[in-house]
Design a protein around this motif. Structure first.
Motif, PDB file in Angstrom:
ATOM      1  N   SER A  78       0.853  -1.200   0.000  1.00 22.26           N
ATOM      2  CA  SER A  78       0.000   0.000   0.000  1.00 22.26           C
ATOM      3  C   SER A  78       0.881   1.240   0.000  1.00 22.26           C
ATOM      4  O   SER A  78       1.819   1.344   0.794  1.00 22.26           O
ATOM      5  CB  SER A  78      -0.919   0.012   1.222  1.00 22.26           C
ATOM      6  N   VAL A  79       0.567   2.176  -0.886  1.00 18.36           N
ATOM      7  CA  VAL A  79       1.311   3.435  -0.997  1.00 18.36           C
ATOM      8  C   VAL A  79       0.345   4.589  -0.739  1.00 18.36           C
ATOM      9  O   VAL A  79      -0.732   4.659  -1.331  1.00 18.36           O
ATOM     10  CB  VAL A  79       1.957   3.578  -2.384  1.00 18.36           C
ATOM     11  N   GLU A  86      -3.236   3.748  -2.375  1.00 19.09           N
ATOM     12  CA  GLU A  86      -3.389   2.815  -3.488  1.00 19.09           C
ATOM     13  C   GLU A  86      -2.652   1.519  -3.133  1.00 19.09           C
ATOM     14  O   GLU A  86      -1.578   1.555  -2.538  1.00 19.09           O
ATOM     15  CB  GLU A  86      -2.823   3.411  -4.773  1.00 19.09           C
ATOM     16  N   SER A  87      -3.247   0.388  -3.524  1.00 25.70           N
ATOM     17  CA  SER A  87      -2.667  -0.906  -3.177  1.00 25.70           C
ATOM     18  C   SER A  87      -2.431  -1.742  -4.432  1.00 25.70           C
ATOM     19  O   SER A  87      -3.146  -1.622  -5.425  1.00 25.70           O
ATOM     20  CB  SER A  87      -3.583  -1.684  -2.227  1.00 25.70           C
ATOM     21  N   SER A  88      -1.418  -2.603  -4.342  1.00 23.84           N
ATOM     22  CA  SER A  88      -1.109  -3.510  -5.436  1.00 23.84           C
ATOM     23  C   SER A  88      -0.293  -4.679  -4.879  1.00 23.84           C
ATOM     24  O   SER A  88       0.212  -4.621  -3.758  1.00 23.84           O
ATOM     25  CB  SER A  88      -0.309  -2.797  -6.528  1.00 23.84           C
ATOM     26  N   PHE A 126       2.702   2.846  -9.415  1.00 21.87           N
ATOM     27  CA  PHE A 126       1.414   3.334  -8.959  1.00 21.87           C
ATOM     28  C   PHE A 126       1.052   4.614  -9.707  1.00 21.87           C
ATOM     29  O   PHE A 126       1.853   5.158 -10.484  1.00 21.87           O
ATOM     30  CB  PHE A 126       1.467   3.586  -7.454  1.00 21.87           C
ATOM     31  N   ALA A 127      -0.158   5.109  -9.437  1.00 23.67           N
ATOM     32  CA  ALA A 127      -0.638   6.306 -10.141  1.00 23.67           C
ATOM     33  C   ALA A 127       0.244   7.519  -9.869  1.00 23.67           C
ATOM     34  O   ALA A 127       0.377   8.409 -10.718  1.00 23.67           O
ATOM     35  CB  ALA A 127      -2.084   6.601  -9.732  1.00 23.67           C
ATOM     36  N   ASN A 128       0.861   7.562  -8.700  1.00 29.72           N
ATOM     37  CA  ASN A 128       1.729   8.699  -8.363  1.00 29.72           C
ATOM     38  C   ASN A 128       3.164   8.504  -8.841  1.00 29.72           C
ATOM     39  O   ASN A 128       4.046   9.298  -8.500  1.00 29.72           O
ATOM     40  CB  ASN A 128       1.711   8.939  -6.857  1.00 29.72           C
TER      41      ASN A 128
END
Length: 223
Positions: A78-79, A86-88, A126-128
């Protein structure tokens, strides 16, 4: 993980087939040639009719095992940045050196061992724009095991693998990240197959947190 389960299932079937192939052929002809013109006394006839006692298998004893093992598992990463999270999945792949002490009985056995290894972790981006790209991690653990011998070449068992891994996750002044517990445990089903006189092929698979699985494949030398 469906592919991993299929591989483990096919390996078990192959191992059982190899074990059965090494048993004696029930249709093999008896090549024993009776002695010609031998005299049989009544006492000999009575002894030959008595059922012979079944010979019990001997105790195989104790062994040291040294092996090379590959490790693969996933953790949830998780970030968080500016209050948005956001998680991955984060994939961890590594290799390690194992040392074990094994105690075998006629039909079953147990062992206790330790592992030390290292590998790489990957996740994102991630998106960021944050990502984990081939980040080095270190790991060590212990693995008590018990098993049942299907034959002299094949055994099935269970392992409790308790491990710790150290990994530096992305972190800046406005970005924080977290993953699964650094110390964890997995209850694993495993298979050991004797491929040469002193060499075994080993694999194990078991669940971790949140639907993830840990998979081990190794080559062990016993002495």
């Amino acid at each position: 993980m469906k592919n991993l389960s299929k591989i483990l299932f096919l390996s078990i079937l192959l191992s059982v087939a190899l074990g059965q192939a090494q048993e004696e052929d029930p249709f093999a002809q008896d090549t024993t040639t009776p002695a010609e013109f031998s005299e049989t006394t009544p006492a000999d006839a009575n002894n030959s009719m008595r059922p012979r006692a079944k010979r019990l298998p001997t105790d195989p004893g104790e062994f040291w095992i040294i092996g090379l093992t590959s490790l693969q598992w996933n953790e949830k990463l998780s970030v968080t940045q500016s209050g948005s999270s956001e998680s991955s999945n984060m994939s961890l792949n590594g290799a390690g050196l194992t040392v074990e002490r094994e105690f075998e009985k006629a039909q079953w056995g147990w062992s206790i061992g330790a592992l030390i290894g290292a590998g790489r972790a990957n996740s994102g981006p991630f998106a960021n724009g944050v990502k984990v790209d081939r980040q080095t991690f270190k790991t060590y653990g212990i693995n008590p095991r018990a098993f049942w011998k299907l034959s002299d070449q094949v055994n099935l068992g269970g392992t409790i693998y308790i491990y710790h891994r150290s990994l530096d996750l992305p972190s800046t002044s406005d970005v924080s990240s977290s993953a699964a517990k650094s110390t964890n445990a997995a209850i694993m089903a495993d298979l050991s197959l004797r491929i040469f006189t002193d060499w075994d092929f080993y694999q194990a698979i078991g669940p971790l947190d949140e639907g993830a699985y840990l998979w081990k494949i190794g080559l062990n030398y016993r002495f």
